[in-house]
Design an enzyme around this catalytic site. Structure first.
Site, PDB file in Angstrom:
ATOM      1  CG  ASN A  57     -51.921  35.767 -34.885  1.00 23.93           C
ATOM      2  OD1 ASN A  57     -52.005  36.422 -35.920  1.00 23.93           O
ATOM      3  ND2 ASN A  57     -51.975  34.440 -34.896  1.00 23.93           N
ATOM      4  N   GLY A 311     -49.714  30.245 -43.263  1.00 28.78           N
ATOM      5  CA  GLY A 311     -50.940  30.851 -42.755  1.00 28.78           C
ATOM      6  C   GLY A 311     -50.829  31.054 -41.256  1.00 28.78           C
ATOM      7  CD  GLU A 312     -50.444  27.638 -38.304  1.00 27.23           C
ATOM      8  OE1 GLU A 312     -49.611  28.018 -37.452  1.00 27.23           O
ATOM      9  OE2 GLU A 312     -50.504  26.460 -38.713  1.00 27.23           O
ATOM     10  N   GLY A 313     -51.349  33.444 -39.472  1.00 29.64           N
ATOM     11  CA  GLY A 313     -50.841  34.743 -39.048  1.00 29.64           C
ATOM     12  C   GLY A 313     -49.337  34.754 -38.900  1.00 29.64           C
TER      13      GLY A 313
END
Length: 345
Positions: A57, A311-313
């Site tokens: 990620n 968010g952030e993956g």
């Protein structure tokens, strides 16, 4: 902009994959989207026995000049503060990556902050945040190209370490504003339907955000091409994700798309190379108001709908066990013949 060599997966193996999936000991189609995923991943990898290796990620982070207009719930310094939390292992994405076996890669694409040396963050800073596109272009063409290239190079490095499945995350205060601009320009959807609460604006905050972005759109005098739009209304972390997605597709990697911002990055990437979508799985439908509309526009079928807006993956990583299940299905289930079961449909 950097050029890529992206082709749709060769379809010669498609029927063999379909036959393999349909002959597993189950009613045809009974595993639904798992069957669709197995077919897609088999096509990407050109094999009847696909494998997922060393998932990464990648979080690209940068600041946005438009944040100066109060379009976000958070002040700009939150960008670097959250990165410090990533580095300390205490953020939402950290526990998700640990839980699901992802390597977390952090990239400074343009944070308005100087980190001390020796931290586990890749320095690809193009500049300290974008310019304020309410008044001027956020980036120059050269800066845009530099960001796209940097994102591609980060993905290449991950691929060299044996990664064949990658998700992308982001951190950048006000990047939902930039995403709304991309969405409206690239889809033709009314800006009002592209603007949401971001990290937590109330109704008055959303109204102010929309008015600022509406004025920025009216002030824009460019030619409206995709390249011009993503430069004038650029976000360095978003452009790096565009480059990363295109490089991943060129390398035949599986791309797991996260939320509103990353879906806009895939949208932009697909304007240059439509084939990139063949390599993409949509992890989830997020809670940002424009995301469902954008997924519908792209005819996407997200795997999850959990009301996420971090968010952030995070949504992409959360969806990974479903993808693993699809690959396990095609590799581990017995066929009717192997199971000595009469084909009963």
């Amino acid at each position: 902009m950097k050029t890529f060599n992206i082709k749709s997966p060769d379809q010669a193996i498609r029927q063999a994959l379909i036959d393999r999936i349909d002959n597993l000991a189950k009613p045809e189609g009974s595993l639904g989207m798992l069957e669709e995923l197995a077919l897609q991943i088999g096509l990407i990898q050109q094999t009847l026995s696909p494998r997922l290796r060393n998932p990464h990620n990648i979080i690209f982070a940068a600041d946005h000049g438009i944040a100066d207009e109060g379009v976000s719930f958070s002040p700009k310094e939150v960008t670097w503060q959250v990165i410090n939390n990533f580095l300390g292992g205490g953020a939402g994405i950290n526990f998700l990556c640990r839980q699901h076996g992802f390597e977390l890669v952090l990239v400074d694409g343009g944070i308005d902050f100087d980190f001390p040396e020796g931290l586990d963050i890749i320095d690809r800073k193009v500049r300290k945040g974008t310019r304020n596109y309410l008044y001027e272009a956020a980036l120059t063409g050269e800066e845009m190209e530099q960001a796209v290239t940097a994102g591609a190079e980060v993905v290449s490095d991950c691929h060299h370490r044996g990664c064949n499945v990658v998700s992308f995350g982001e951190m950048g205060v006000a990047n939902t504003s930039t995403s709304s601009m991309w969405m409206s320009f690239l889809t033709g959807i009314d800006l009002k339907d592209c603007v949401g609460a971001g990290s937590g604006l109330d109704s008055e905050g959303v109204r102010h955000k929309y008015n600022i972005l509406k004025q920025a759109k009216e002030n824009y005098k460019g030619n409206g091409s995709t390249e011009d739009v993503i430069t004038y209304f650029g976000g360095l972390e978003m452009l790096m994700a565009v480059g990363g997605m295109l490089q991943a597709a060129e390398l035949g990697m599986l791309i797991i798309v996260d939320g509103f911002i990353m879906t806009n990055c895939l949208l932009a990437a697909s304007q240059f190379y439509p084939e990139v979508c063949d390599y993409a799985v949509f992890g989830h439908c997020g809670d940002e108001s424009g995301h469902a509309r954008l997924l519908e526009y792209m005819k996407a079928k997200p795997l999850l709908n959990l009301g996420l807006r971090l968010g952030e993956g995070s949504g992409a990583v959360c969806s990974y066990p479903i993808i693993v299940s699809a690959v396990s299905m095609i590799n581990e289930m017995h066929t009717f013949a192997q199971a000595a079961v009469t084909k009963y449909f």
